[in-house]
Design a protein around this motif. Sequence first.
Motif, PDB file in Angstrom:
ATOM      1  N   LYS A 195       7.353  -0.550  -0.239  1.00 32.02           N
ATOM      2  CA  LYS A 195       6.955  -0.639  -1.644  1.00 32.02           C
ATOM      3  C   LYS A 195       5.806  -1.635  -1.772  1.00 32.02           C
ATOM      4  CE  LYS A 195      10.742  -2.110  -3.338  1.00 32.02           C
ATOM      5  NZ  LYS A 195      11.875  -2.589  -4.133  1.00 32.02           N
ATOM      6  N   ILE A 196       4.899  -1.336  -2.673  1.00 38.25           N
ATOM      7  CA  ILE A 196       3.863  -2.289  -3.078  1.00 38.25           C
ATOM      8  C   ILE A 196       4.392  -2.974  -4.327  1.00 38.25           C
ATOM      9  CG2 ILE A 196       1.495  -2.605  -3.865  1.00 38.25           C
ATOM     10  CD1 ILE A 196       1.648  -1.642  -0.962  1.00 38.25           C
ATOM     11  N   VAL A 197       4.577  -4.291  -4.236  1.00 44.68           N
ATOM     12  CA  VAL A 197       5.188  -5.073  -5.311  1.00 44.68           C
ATOM     13  C   VAL A 197       4.154  -6.060  -5.864  1.00 44.68           C
ATOM     14  CG1 VAL A 197       6.996  -6.726  -5.906  1.00 44.68           C
ATOM     15  CG2 VAL A 197       7.478  -4.880  -4.280  1.00 44.68           C
ATOM     16  N   ALA A 198       3.845  -5.933  -7.140  1.00 46.71           N
ATOM     17  CA  ALA A 198       2.945  -6.875  -7.811  1.00 46.71           C
ATOM     18  C   ALA A 198       3.793  -7.964  -8.455  1.00 46.71           C
ATOM     19  CB  ALA A 198       2.114  -6.158  -8.872  1.00 46.71           C
TER      20      ALA A 198
ATOM     21  N   VAL B  30      -4.243   1.796   1.100  1.00 47.11           N
ATOM     22  CA  VAL B  30      -2.949   1.314   0.604  1.00 47.11           C
ATOM     23  C   VAL B  30      -1.861   2.340   0.882  1.00 47.11           C
ATOM     24  CG1 VAL B  30      -1.660   0.602  -1.457  1.00 47.11           C
ATOM     25  CG2 VAL B  30      -3.977  -0.264  -1.064  1.00 47.11           C
ATOM     26  N   SER B  31      -2.168   3.598   0.734  1.00 44.85           N
ATOM     27  CA  SER B  31      -1.187   4.646   1.069  1.00 44.85           C
ATOM     28  C   SER B  31      -0.799   4.579   2.537  1.00 44.85           C
ATOM     29  CB  SER B  31      -1.744   6.028   0.724  1.00 44.85           C
ATOM     30  OG  SER B  31      -1.912   6.151  -0.667  1.00 44.85           O
ATOM     31  N   ARG B  32      -1.754   4.305   3.413  1.00 45.84           N
ATOM     32  CA  ARG B  32      -1.480   4.163   4.839  1.00 45.84           C
ATOM     33  C   ARG B  32      -0.545   2.982   5.095  1.00 45.84           C
ATOM     34  NH1 ARG B  32      -3.388   0.826   8.302  1.00 45.84           N
ATOM     35  NH2 ARG B  32      -5.166   0.169   7.043  1.00 45.84           N
ATOM     36  N   ILE B  33      -0.800   1.869   4.427  1.00 39.88           N
ATOM     37  CA  ILE B  33       0.062   0.686   4.580  1.00 39.88           C
ATOM     38  C   ILE B  33       1.483   1.005   4.104  1.00 39.88           C
ATOM     39  CG2 ILE B  33       0.478  -1.652   3.701  1.00 39.88           C
ATOM     40  CD1 ILE B  33      -2.645  -1.928   3.635  1.00 39.88           C
ATOM     41  N   LYS B  34       1.593   1.727   2.998  1.00 38.77           N
ATOM     42  CA  LYS B  34       2.916   2.085   2.473  1.00 38.77           C
ATOM     43  C   LYS B  34       3.696   2.958   3.448  1.00 38.77           C
ATOM     44  CE  LYS B  34       3.371   3.176  -1.886  1.00 38.77           C
ATOM     45  NZ  LYS B  34       3.243   3.582  -3.287  1.00 38.77           N
ATOM     46  N   GLN B  35       3.004   3.758   4.231  1.00 43.33           N
ATOM     47  CA  GLN B  35       3.659   4.661   5.180  1.00 43.33           C
ATOM     48  C   GLN B  35       4.162   3.947   6.424  1.00 43.33           C
ATOM     49  OE1 GLN B  35       4.414   7.827   4.449  1.00 43.33           O
ATOM     50  NE2 GLN B  35       3.483   7.447   2.467  1.00 43.33           N
ATOM     51  N   GLN B  36       3.657   2.755   6.698  1.00 41.95           N
ATOM     52  CA  GLN B  36       4.078   2.020   7.883  1.00 41.95           C
ATOM     53  C   GLN B  36       5.513   1.531   7.705  1.00 41.95           C
ATOM     54  OE1 GLN B  36       1.184  -1.131   8.137  1.00 41.95           O
ATOM     55  NE2 GLN B  36      -0.452   0.231   8.814  1.00 41.95           N
TER      56      GLN B  36
ATOM     57  N   LEU C 239       3.777  -7.507  -0.651  1.00 41.60           N
ATOM     58  CA  LEU C 239       3.757  -8.307  -1.856  1.00 41.60           C
ATOM     59  C   LEU C 239       2.335  -8.657  -2.266  1.00 41.60           C
ATOM     60  CD1 LEU C 239       5.800  -9.720  -3.768  1.00 41.60           C
ATOM     61  CD2 LEU C 239       5.723 -11.676  -2.210  1.00 41.60           C
ATOM     62  N   ILE C 240       2.041  -8.466  -3.542  1.00 44.10           N
ATOM     63  CA  ILE C 240       0.769  -8.900  -4.111  1.00 44.10           C
ATOM     64  C   ILE C 240       1.060 -10.129  -4.953  1.00 44.10           C
ATOM     65  CG2 ILE C 240      -1.191  -8.338  -5.586  1.00 44.10           C
ATOM     66  CD1 ILE C 240      -0.448  -5.372  -5.213  1.00 44.10           C
ATOM     67  N   PHE C 241       0.442 -11.254  -4.602  1.00 44.31           N
ATOM     68  CA  PHE C 241       0.502 -12.456  -5.428  1.00 44.31           C
ATOM     69  C   PHE C 241      -0.813 -12.539  -6.187  1.00 44.31           C
ATOM     70  CE2 PHE C 241       3.484 -14.907  -2.392  1.00 44.31           C
ATOM     71  CZ  PHE C 241       4.575 -14.651  -3.180  1.00 44.31           C
ATOM     72  N   GLY C 242      -0.730 -12.702  -7.512  1.00 45.19           N
ATOM     73  CA  GLY C 242      -1.969 -12.841  -8.277  1.00 45.19           C
ATOM     74  C   GLY C 242      -2.837 -11.615  -8.108  1.00 45.19           C
TER      75      GLY C 242
ATOM     76  N   MET D  30      -3.086  -0.177 -10.239  1.00 49.73           N
ATOM     77  CA  MET D  30      -2.401   0.452 -11.380  1.00 49.73           C
ATOM     78  C   MET D  30      -3.079   1.766 -11.736  1.00 49.73           C
ATOM     79  SD  MET D  30      -1.130  -2.393 -14.182  1.00 49.73           S
ATOM     80  CE  MET D  30      -2.746  -2.906 -14.668  1.00 49.73           C
ATOM     81  N   SER D  31      -4.405   1.759 -11.760  1.00 47.93           N
ATOM     82  CA  SER D  31      -5.123   2.981 -12.134  1.00 47.93           C
ATOM     83  C   SER D  31      -4.925   4.092 -11.103  1.00 47.93           C
ATOM     84  CB  SER D  31      -6.606   2.698 -12.344  1.00 47.93           C
ATOM     85  OG  SER D  31      -7.236   2.401 -11.116  1.00 47.93           O
ATOM     86  N   LEU D  32      -4.619   3.717  -9.868  1.00 47.83           N
ATOM     87  CA  LEU D  32      -4.363   4.698  -8.804  1.00 47.83           C
ATOM     88  C   LEU D  32      -2.871   5.022  -8.660  1.00 47.83           C
ATOM     89  CD1 LEU D  32      -6.771   3.131  -6.141  1.00 47.83           C
ATOM     90  CD2 LEU D  32      -7.129   5.273  -7.425  1.00 47.83           C
ATOM     91  N   ASP D  33      -2.047   4.433  -9.507  1.00 47.26           N
ATOM     92  CA  ASP D  33      -0.592   4.610  -9.490  1.00 47.26           C
ATOM     93  C   ASP D  33       0.008   4.283  -8.121  1.00 47.26           C
ATOM     94  OD1 ASP D  33       1.819   5.119 -10.788  1.00 47.26           O
ATOM     95  OD2 ASP D  33       1.838   7.219 -10.160  1.00 47.26           O
ATOM     96  N   LEU D  34      -0.445   3.160  -7.547  1.00 49.02           N
ATOM     97  CA  LEU D  34       0.037   2.764  -6.218  1.00 49.02           C
ATOM     98  C   LEU D  34       0.982   1.570  -6.247  1.00 49.02           C
ATOM     99  CD1 LEU D  34      -3.204   3.285  -4.122  1.00 49.02           C
ATOM    100  CD2 LEU D  34      -1.066   4.582  -3.970  1.00 49.02           C
TER     101      LEU D  34
END
Length: 180
Positions: free
Chosen positions: A3-6, A101-107, A113-116, A125-129
């Motif tokens: 998961k990509i977590v903001a 980012v999609s490639r990273i999610k597949q690993q 984690l995204i900080f800031g 957000m605009s790419l729904d990722l």
Amino acid sequence: MRKIVASMLMALDGVVENPEWTVQFRREDSQKYKSDELFASDALLLGRRTYQEFAAGWPSMQGTGKYGERMNSLPKFVVSTTLSEMEWNASLLTGNLAEEVSRIKQQPGQDVLIFGSGELVHSLMSLDLIDEYRLMVFPVVVGGGKRLFREGSEKKVLKLIETRTFSSGVIVLTYRPDRP
């Protein structure tokens, strides 16, 4: 799939920029939450500005214990069109943002984690990722600055999955996109 977590520090008026206003609200319970969050991740995804600020401070910061060790040892993925050299265990993402980012999610692995990194979060957000938003809302009105959800942002329906309140009055609201 990862998961990509903001994870965003936010004032009541939605400001996420220059969060020096958070210091007065630090307590043991909220610090433990942030530590648990970091240890539940195995990589950071950062925008250029956040990466440069973190890389300038974290490697030489004293007294950070296991949190600092974890922060310094995690791999970092950095999104930038102006940087060419990386340090601090970082890799530069130079291709198409959605594909990278999609490639990273597949690993295999834990959350990323995204900080800031407000600009990066807006792009993702605009790419729904973004798979999860953790909004740590502080009981302060800053009065001005960049906001997470800006004027002109695309409508997003989010589903509340968890709330947590800390002794300082800080609340974490955790949302996931309400995807079909």
